[in-house]
Each structure stands twice: as C-alpha cells, then as structure tokens.
Design an enzyme around this catalytic site. Structure first.
Site, PDB file in Angstrom:
ATOM      1  N   GLU A  97       0.826  -1.224   0.000  1.00 36.89           N
ATOM      2  CA  GLU A  97       0.000   0.000   0.000  1.00 36.89           C
ATOM      3  C   GLU A  97       0.848   1.257   0.000  1.00 36.89           C
ATOM      4  O   GLU A  97       1.801   1.374   0.768  1.00 36.89           O
ATOM      5  CB  GLU A  97      -0.910  -0.007   1.223  1.00 36.89           C
ATOM      6  CG  GLU A  97      -2.283   0.591   0.926  1.00 36.89           C
ATOM      7  CD  GLU A  97      -3.043  -0.194  -0.150  1.00 36.89           C
ATOM      8  OE1 GLU A  97      -3.664  -1.205   0.225  1.00 36.89           O
ATOM      9  OE2 GLU A  97      -2.978   0.166  -1.340  1.00 36.89           O
ATOM     10  N   HIS A  98       0.512   2.193  -0.924  1.00 38.01           N
ATOM     11  CA  HIS A  98       1.224   3.473  -1.032  1.00 38.01           C
ATOM     12  C   HIS A  98       2.707   3.272  -1.312  1.00 38.01           C
ATOM     13  O   HIS A  98       3.552   3.999  -0.820  1.00 38.01           O
ATOM     14  CB  HIS A  98       1.040   4.303   0.246  1.00 38.01           C
ATOM     15  CG  HIS A  98      -0.274   5.015   0.260  1.00 38.01           C
ATOM     16  ND1 HIS A  98      -0.495   6.212  -0.381  1.00 38.01           N
ATOM     17  CD2 HIS A  98      -1.441   4.665   0.826  1.00 38.01           C
ATOM     18  CE1 HIS A  98      -1.773   6.590  -0.197  1.00 38.01           C
ATOM     19  NE2 HIS A  98      -2.354   5.663   0.534  1.00 38.01           N
ATOM     20  N   ASP A 146       3.419   1.924  -4.728  1.00 33.14           N
ATOM     21  CA  ASP A 146       3.552   1.823  -6.197  1.00 33.14           C
ATOM     22  C   ASP A 146       4.159   3.103  -6.760  1.00 33.14           C
ATOM     23  O   ASP A 146       5.023   3.058  -7.622  1.00 33.14           O
ATOM     24  CB  ASP A 146       2.212   1.481  -6.861  1.00 33.14           C
ATOM     25  CG  ASP A 146       1.141   2.548  -6.645  1.00 33.14           C
ATOM     26  OD1 ASP A 146       0.192   2.591  -7.450  1.00 33.14           O
ATOM     27  OD2 ASP A 146       1.261   3.333  -5.686  1.00 33.14           O
ATOM     28  N   GLY A 200     -14.972   5.954  -5.033  1.00 34.71           N
ATOM     29  CA  GLY A 200     -14.386   6.460  -3.780  1.00 34.71           C
ATOM     30  C   GLY A 200     -14.245   5.344  -2.766  1.00 34.71           C
ATOM     31  O   GLY A 200     -14.143   5.577  -1.586  1.00 34.71           O
ATOM     32  N   GLY A 227     -11.849   2.757  -2.817  1.00 34.83           N
ATOM     33  CA  GLY A 227     -10.574   2.046  -2.680  1.00 34.83           C
ATOM     34  C   GLY A 227     -10.511   0.813  -3.560  1.00 34.83           C
ATOM     35  O   GLY A 227      -9.602   0.010  -3.424  1.00 34.83           O
ATOM     36  N   ASP A 229      -3.253   0.426  -9.986  1.00 33.52           N
ATOM     37  CA  ASP A 229      -4.657   0.186 -10.303  1.00 33.52           C
ATOM     38  C   ASP A 229      -4.870  -0.159 -11.759  1.00 33.52           C
ATOM     39  O   ASP A 229      -5.604  -1.076 -12.095  1.00 33.52           O
ATOM     40  CB  ASP A 229      -5.479   1.441  -9.980  1.00 33.52           C
ATOM     41  CG  ASP A 229      -5.312   1.838  -8.537  1.00 33.52           C
ATOM     42  OD1 ASP A 229      -5.755   2.935  -8.178  1.00 33.52           O
ATOM     43  OD2 ASP A 229      -4.733   1.053  -7.787  1.00 33.52           O
ATOM     44  N   LYS A 288     -10.616  11.336  -3.151  1.00 36.64           N
ATOM     45  CA  LYS A 288      -9.276  11.932  -3.180  1.00 36.64           C
ATOM     46  C   LYS A 288      -9.279  13.362  -3.712  1.00 36.64           C
ATOM     47  O   LYS A 288      -8.404  14.138  -3.413  1.00 36.64           O
ATOM     48  CB  LYS A 288      -8.315  11.063  -3.971  1.00 36.64           C
ATOM     49  CG  LYS A 288      -7.965   9.810  -3.213  1.00 36.64           C
ATOM     50  CD  LYS A 288      -6.731   9.194  -3.767  1.00 36.64           C
ATOM     51  CE  LYS A 288      -7.040   8.611  -5.126  1.00 36.64           C
ATOM     52  NZ  LYS A 288      -7.933   7.459  -5.077  1.00 36.64           N
TER      53      LYS A 288
HETATM   54  P1  NG1 Z   1      -7.259   3.885  -5.010  1.00 37.50           P
HETATM   55  O1  NG1 Z   1      -7.518   5.130  -4.253  1.00 37.50           O
HETATM   56  O2  NG1 Z   1      -7.745   2.649  -4.333  1.00 37.50           O
HETATM   57  O3  NG1 Z   1      -7.741   3.980  -6.443  1.00 37.50           O
HETATM   58  C1  NG1 Z   1      -4.725   4.795  -4.901  1.00 37.50           C
HETATM   59  C2  NG1 Z   1      -3.792   4.978  -6.104  1.00 37.50           C
HETATM   60  C3  NG1 Z   1      -2.850   3.788  -6.288  1.00 37.50           C
HETATM   61  C4  NG1 Z   1      -2.110   3.465  -4.997  1.00 37.50           C
HETATM   62  C5  NG1 Z   1      -3.136   3.325  -3.846  1.00 37.50           C
HETATM   63  C6  NG1 Z   1      -2.417   3.118  -2.525  1.00 37.50           C
HETATM   64  C7  NG1 Z   1      -5.129   6.271  -7.690  1.00 37.50           C
HETATM   65  C8  NG1 Z   1      -5.782   6.298  -9.036  1.00 37.50           C
HETATM   66  N1  NG1 Z   1      -4.587   5.100  -7.325  1.00 37.50           N
HETATM   67  O4  NG1 Z   1      -5.632   3.722  -5.148  1.00 37.50           O
HETATM   68  O5  NG1 Z   1      -1.886   4.128  -7.309  1.00 37.50           O
HETATM   69  O6  NG1 Z   1      -1.153   4.446  -4.711  1.00 37.50           O
HETATM   70  O7  NG1 Z   1      -3.955   4.493  -3.731  1.00 37.50           O
HETATM   71  O8  NG1 Z   1      -1.652   1.961  -2.556  1.00 37.50           O
HETATM   72  O9  NG1 Z   1      -5.081   7.254  -6.965  1.00 37.50           O
HETATM   73 MG    MG Z   2      -9.025   5.392  -7.781  1.00 37.86          MG
END
Ligand code: NG1
Ligand code: MG
Length: 518
Positions: free
Chosen positions: A55-56, A58, A160, A162, A210, A258
C-alpha cells in the site's frame, strides 16, 4: 500480450457470477438499443481491483500485489461512420438518476480538454480518450481525432471505495477508443501506460498499480506488478490449499474522495515520500538522484538503488536476488530510524537547509504540480512505512510460492503467516503512514475477533474499503459480526441490498477485454 476479445461471458466471469452478469449484460444491450436505436458494435470491459498487499508504495516504484475483482466498468459502444468534421461523443449511464447523459464534440485538433476541478464522471472517459488519442498518434502519425461514438456506461465498482473505480473507468475508456478507431490488437502494457498518464490528468498523482491490476490479470490469478526497470506484471497463482484463500472486501462507507482529501492526504503523501528520497540521498552524500518514473521525478526506490550502487557497488536492476533485496530493505528501515530521527516532521525551512534549495524552488519543484497543504512533512514515518511495506510484499509473495501445505496444520500455518503480514501492513498504515481511519480500524478489529487471519485497509485509505484473509469456514461468522457490530450500529436502517454491496467475497478475476456484439 494483447487485451483479449471475449466470445462468451464465461471467459470473463467466474461460475458463481455468471447468471447475474448475463442478466446485467442483456439489460445493457437492450437499453443501448432503446437509447440509440441500434445494437452496440462492442462492449469494452475493465474491472476494479483490490490490493492484497503493497500500500502506497507503487508510486515509490516498489512491487505490489493486487488482484482484479468481479466488479467492473462496461462501455457499450457503437461507432459513428467516418463523417468529416468534429466527432461527437454521446455518453449515457445506465443509472440516469445518478449520472446525467453527456454529449461533446471532439474539436478538429483532436485534443480533449479535461477540467479536473469539476467532479465530472465523464472526465474519466475523457482521460481515457485523450490517452488513447496520444497513443494512436504515436502509432500512426496521421491520426488526428477519434471517430464519433455512442456509449452506454454501466459501472459496478463503488466509487471512492478504494477498489479503483477511477482506473477501471479510464482503462475501459482507453480500450473503447482504441477499438473504435480500428485497433483490433491492443497491447496490454501500452493500454496501462496510457491509463496511468491520463489518470493523472484528472488530478491525482497516482502510481500504476490500479491500471495494471485492471488490465493484466488472467482469471484466477493475483498480479505481481513491478515498475522498475520498466512496468511488468506476473500472474501469481494462489497455492493449492484444502480451503482456498478467500479474500473478503468490506466497505467502510466512509467516502474517501481523493479530490477532496488529495491536497492534505494522497498527493501530500506523494510529496512526503519524494522529499524523503531527496533527504536520504543527501544524508548519505549520494550524487544527484537519477530521474525515474516517480510522479515527481524521483522516488524512494530510486534512492534505494542509487545508495546500493554507490555505497556497495550493487547494481540492483540487474536481477539482484530476492534474499539480497530483502536484506537491503531491512537495512534501509534501520538506516531511516538512525538518519531521520525527527518524529515531529520537517518544516520547509529545515528541508530547504538540508537540500540546499530555496523554499520557492522547493515549492515550485515539488508542491505545485498537485497542490498540497502541510506545515510539516513526516518524511521519517513515510520512509519507514514504504521500506517495511516493500519488504512485506516480498515476504508475502514468497509464502504464496511456497509448496502447497500437506496437512491442516500446515494449511493453518500458511494462512496465519500471510495474515500476519497483512495485519502488520494495517498497523503501519494506521500508526506510521497515517492513511487509515477509525472506521477501517474497527472493521479490522471486528474481523480478527471473528476469525480473520489478516485484516487491513485496501487502496488509498482514509475511508473506502478493507480486505480480509478469512478461512472459508469463518467467512459467515465474520460477516455476521460486522453486520451486528458495525453496519447495524452505524446504519440502523441499512437494506439487504446495501449490505450486499458492503461485504463482497472476492476471487481473483480476469482483466480488461473487448466483447464483440454479434
Ligand atoms: P485507489 O484510491 O484505491 O484507487 C490509490 C492509487 C494507487 C495506490 C493506492 C495506494 C489512484 C488512481 N490510485 O488507489 O496508485 O497508490 O492508492 O496503494 O489514486
Ligand atoms: Mg481510484
């Protein structure tokens, strides 16, 4: 590797999802006929994903282990004939009460304007369109603008939440545009790279997990995604076990949008890990950090490889062993502890001093592309999380590759070891990276008390979803406990329908595909 063209839904969905999906697809096709007076030429499909671990990291260019889920974005498309002049795109959603229908012309420059400040659902289509347009230009330099398209969208990935609804939409859109403009064989890697770049146009400085997890997977496998030396993905089969690995997804129903939280959350984290890389490079007297694919040009992985290259003469990108790489990560966790002692975070003044950059330079270089708001940058904590999380991914992957358990005891042992790593990730997200929230912590605690082996948030955090590794015979107990202790407490009048969306048992699903409508 190309995006497959599916001939039947059996190639897309697992057995247990087939009936409901067939119903959904039939509705999509008949609604398309109702709205546009003709059948669609094809359907473009891209799923959401759940991140099992990693997580966080990539966007720090470390490997991650997501898997595609059943929920996806479908775009039924019919292509206008090639009439000269601006192409018109018509976009309708099967949920008219949730989404307005949209129509827009592509200017004859072919350039698509995206206004990231508006929370406009078609922005995700437009980012896929602009990405695919760039790719088509690269392929055939006479390409100017996309053909016109009539589109009916049906997305089942909760937004939204995750589960990467945004990436699913962008990948499905890019694929639809490529297909509509006559590209029959879309290369998976090209589609992912286009989607990564174009998703950033919608205002979130994300990594590439993702989009990779939406496009690459084959049915039944998780995905091991690497970003260095270049983007690559390996399908990971789960070990054959008496009771197969079951990952249960539970929504917190805390909207983690986000676009609202990014300046103080997601995009701030991207700045903090970038500053951590720069400060560590200085602390070890490295030369200039090499530019890399990090969203802000340098990354902790870049620091990691530069440090081992300069201080130990180890060229990591040339296949250093997994054991060696794990030792390096362990060593880096200890070094951060030693060299970045400041717990309360670093101010702009301190960073300017350490990095030998004026504050305006610091701000324009790292804090302007995606605006952020913070007085202190918690670079110690973010670096500790990233290195320790990258290490957990390697350990998790090793366990998945271990020989299948031969007894119940070994089966339980493997589940516990995998779960333990997921629990450590959750602790690090909650206490070190600070991207959890009380609701997610509660869902994890309840699940563990009811038999989950490993429970953690999944995706960006700050709300959204959690993922749990639960022995098959404990899934019902965990579900009941959540309903009683969480969902009924927070949403006393929650409907059965909503509960079905809240808790989803997920199997590793297949990635993007195109379905030709006869
Ligand atoms: P989410 O918010 O689940 O789409 C985001 C980032 C990923 C990764 C994760 C944390 C976007 C599009 N994707 O995923 O690249 O950093 O948070 O691991 O923001
Ligand atoms: Mg996303």
């Amino acid at each position: 590797m190309e995006v497959p063209t599916a001939k039947s839904l059996k190639e897309i969905y697992s057995e247990d999802a087939l009936e409901s999906q067939t119903q959904r697809w039939n509705n999509l096709i008949s609604k398309f006929k109702e709205e546009y007076g003709k059948l669609p030429d094809f359907v473009s499909r891209s799923p959401g994903r759940v991140n099992i671990i990693g997580e966080h990291i990539d966007y720090c260019l470390y490997e991650v282990l997501p898997m595609a889920i059943t929920a996806d974005v479908l775009l039924a498309v019919s292509v206008h004939s090639q009439e000269p002049g601006p192409s018109t795109i018509r976009l309708i959603n099967v949920h008219p009460q949730k989404f307005e229908s949209r129509e827009f012309d592509i200017p004859d420059t072919g350039d698509v304007h995206i206004d990231p400040s508006t929370l406009e659902w078609t922005n995700y289509f437009k980012s896929g369109l602009s990405g695919a347009t760039d790719l088509l230009r690269k392929k055939g330099n006479d390409f100017k603008q996309s053909v016109g398209m009539d589109i009916l969208a049906d997305g089942t990935v909760p937004s939204g939440g995750g589960l990467s609804s945004s990436a699913a939409f962008v990948c499905s859109s890019g694929l639809a545009v490529m297909k509509a403009n006559g590209v029959d064989k879309v290369d998976k890697k090209e589609l992912v790279e286009v989607a990564i770049v174009s998703e950033r146009a919608v205002g979130v400085n994300s990594g590439g997990m993702d989009q990779s997890a939406s496009v690459f997977p084959v049915q039944g496998s998780a995905l091991y995604v690497s970003f260095v030396p270049e983007l690559s993905a390996t399908n990971i089969a789960f070990p054959r076990m008496k009771s197969p690995l079951v990952f249960v997804i539970a929504q917190s129903f805390v909207a983690a949008d986000k676009h609202v939280t990014a300046p103080m959350c997601y995009n701030l984290r991207v700045v903090e890990v970038t500053l951590a890389a720069l400060v560590l490079a200085r602390a070890f007297g490295l030369k200039e950090l090499p530019a890399d694919a990090g969203p802000l040009g340098v990354s902790l992985r870049g620091f990691h490889d530069a440090y081992y290259q300069e201080k130990h003469g180890v060229k990591n990108n040339h296949g250093v062993s997994k054991e060696e790489f794990q030792k390096q990560l362990q060593d880096l966790v200890e070094k951060v502890d030693q060299y970045l002692p400041q717990e309360e975070g670093y101010t702009r003044e301190q960073l300017s001093e350490i990095l030998g950059m004026s504050i305006p330079d610091l701000e324009s270089k790292y804090m302007k592309k995606f605006p952020i708001r913070a007085e202190r940058f918690m670079i110690r904590q973010r670096a500790l999380h990233v290195f320790s999380e990258a290490l957990r991914v390697l350990k998790f992957n090793e366990l998945l590759a271990s020989p299948p358990p031969k007894s119940d005891a070994e089966n339980t042992e493997l589940l516990k070891a995998l779960g333990q790593l997921m629990n450590e990730t959750q602790d690090s997200c909650r206490d070190v990276f600070d991207n959890s929230c009380p609701e997610l912590d509660e869902l994890c605690q309840i699940a563990r008390s009811a038999g989950s082996c490993g429970s953690r948030l999944t995706g960006a955090g700050w709300g959204g979803c959690s993922v749990h590794l639960v022995p098959e015979d404990k899934v019902e107990a965990v579900k009941q406990k959540w309903i009683e202790k969480y969902y009924k407490q927070k949403f006393p009048d929650i409907t059965e329908e909503k509960l079905k969306e809240a808790i989803v048992v997920s199997r590793p699903g297949s990635g993007s595909c195109v379905y030709e409508v006869a």
